[in-house]
Design a protein around this motif. Structure first.
Motif, PDB file in Angstrom:
ATOM      1  N   ALA A 167       0.482  -1.246   0.062  1.00  0.00           N
ATOM      2  CA  ALA A 167       0.219  -0.519  -0.284  1.00  0.00           C
ATOM      3  C   ALA A 167       1.218   1.158  -0.389  1.00  0.00           C
ATOM      4  O   ALA A 167       0.354   2.686  -0.735  1.00  0.00           O
ATOM      5  N   VAL A 168       2.062   1.085   0.669  1.00  0.00           N
ATOM      6  CA  VAL A 168       2.991   2.365   0.371  1.00  0.00           C
ATOM      7  C   VAL A 168       3.761   2.791  -0.293  1.00  0.00           C
ATOM      8  O   VAL A 168       3.699   3.419  -1.294  1.00  0.00           O
ATOM      9  N   THR A 169       3.591   1.269  -1.315  1.00  0.00           N
ATOM     10  CA  THR A 169       4.378   1.302  -2.726  1.00  0.00           C
ATOM     11  C   THR A 169       3.026   2.207  -3.820  1.00  0.00           C
ATOM     12  O   THR A 169       3.714   3.040  -4.444  1.00  0.00           O
ATOM     13  N   HIS A 170       2.054   1.555  -3.687  1.00  0.00           N
ATOM     14  CA  HIS A 170       1.284   2.227  -4.074  1.00  0.00           C
ATOM     15  C   HIS A 170       0.571   3.484  -3.820  1.00  0.00           C
ATOM     16  O   HIS A 170       0.281   4.190  -5.264  1.00  0.00           O
ATOM     17  N   ALA A 171       0.714   3.980  -2.996  1.00  0.00           N
ATOM     18  CA  ALA A 171       0.555   5.566  -2.766  1.00  0.00           C
ATOM     19  C   ALA A 171       1.805   6.064  -3.397  1.00  0.00           C
ATOM     20  O   ALA A 171       1.022   7.463  -3.914  1.00  0.00           O
ATOM     21  N   LEU A 172       2.948   5.536  -3.538  1.00  0.00           N
ATOM     22  CA  LEU A 172       4.085   6.458  -3.493  1.00  0.00           C
ATOM     23  C   LEU A 172       3.900   6.395  -5.393  1.00  0.00           C
ATOM     24  O   LEU A 172       3.536   7.698  -5.826  1.00  0.00           O
ATOM     25  N   LEU A 173       3.139   6.162  -6.427  1.00  0.00           N
ATOM     26  CA  LEU A 173       3.060   5.869  -7.588  1.00  0.00           C
ATOM     27  C   LEU A 173       2.350   6.611  -7.639  1.00  0.00           C
ATOM     28  O   LEU A 173       2.262   7.484  -8.584  1.00  0.00           O
ATOM     29  N   ARG A 174       1.159   7.124  -6.698  1.00  0.00           N
ATOM     30  CA  ARG A 174      -0.186   7.802  -7.407  1.00  0.00           C
ATOM     31  C   ARG A 174       0.224   9.448  -6.770  1.00  0.00           C
ATOM     32  O   ARG A 174      -0.078  10.367  -7.978  1.00  0.00           O
ATOM     33  N   GLN A 175       1.041   9.046  -5.985  1.00  0.00           N
ATOM     34  CA  GLN A 175       1.383  10.795  -5.388  1.00  0.00           C
ATOM     35  C   GLN A 175       2.929  11.302  -6.515  1.00  0.00           C
ATOM     36  O   GLN A 175       2.643  12.548  -6.829  1.00  0.00           O
ATOM     37  N   VAL A 176       3.536   9.966  -7.068  1.00  0.00           N
ATOM     38  CA  VAL A 176       4.580  10.931  -7.707  1.00  0.00           C
ATOM     39  C   VAL A 176       3.589  11.033  -9.494  1.00  0.00           C
ATOM     40  O   VAL A 176       4.209  12.180  -9.450  1.00  0.00           O
ATOM     41  N   GLY A 177       3.220   9.996  -9.438  1.00  0.00           N
ATOM     42  CA  GLY A 177       2.048  10.170 -10.929  1.00  0.00           C
ATOM     43  C   GLY A 177       1.209  11.102 -11.150  1.00  0.00           C
ATOM     44  O   GLY A 177       1.281  12.227 -11.966  1.00  0.00           O
ATOM     45  N   ALA A 178       1.119  11.757  -9.803  1.00  0.00           N
ATOM     46  CA  ALA A 178       0.350  13.342  -9.722  1.00  0.00           C
ATOM     47  C   ALA A 178       0.442  15.174  -9.582  1.00  0.00           C
ATOM     48  O   ALA A 178       0.050  15.440 -10.182  1.00  0.00           O
TER      49      ALA A 178
END
Length: 114
Positions: free
Chosen positions: A17-28
């Motif tokens: 979930a941490v990895t997923h959240a980081l992917l979303r934050q960086v992508g946005a």
């Protein structure tokens, strides 16, 4: 590039979930590029292709029987198993399209880390 070492070896789902959240934050664009380096708990990270294959449920059960937490990861090809003896290096940076240039990014990142 920001370096993160947060880890949750007792809860592989939280690590994912941490990895997923980081992917979303960086992508946005809400966060700059991130490198996350950590030792995970026992995990069998299945890819989306695995989830479509016959025998996926049996593979998940086998992973559980061997002490691995089965998870479905966002990217990657097929199953990757790792545990506390592994070192995961996740480099998260924005790209135009996720599929285009995957091989080049993998080669470049691998070369940069050696």
């Amino acid at each position: 590039m920001e370096l993160l070492r947060d880890r949750f070896p007792d809860d592989p789902a939280l690590d994912a979930a941490v990895t997923h959240a980081l992917l979303r934050q960086v992508g946005a664009g809400a966060r700059g590029p991130v490198a996350r380096v950590f030792r995970p708990g026992a995990t069998m990270a299945f890819g989306r292709l695995d989830a479509l294959a016959p025998g996926y449920d049996a593979a998940r059960a086998a992973a559980r029987e061997h002490g691995y937490v089965p998870l479905l990861r966002l990217g990657g090809g097929h199953a990757a198993g790792y545990d506390e003896q592994s070192l995961l290096v996740e480099v998260i940076r924005p790209v135009e399209t996720i599929a285009e240039g995957v091989n080049e990014r993998f080669t470049s990142t691998s070369r940069d880390c050696s």
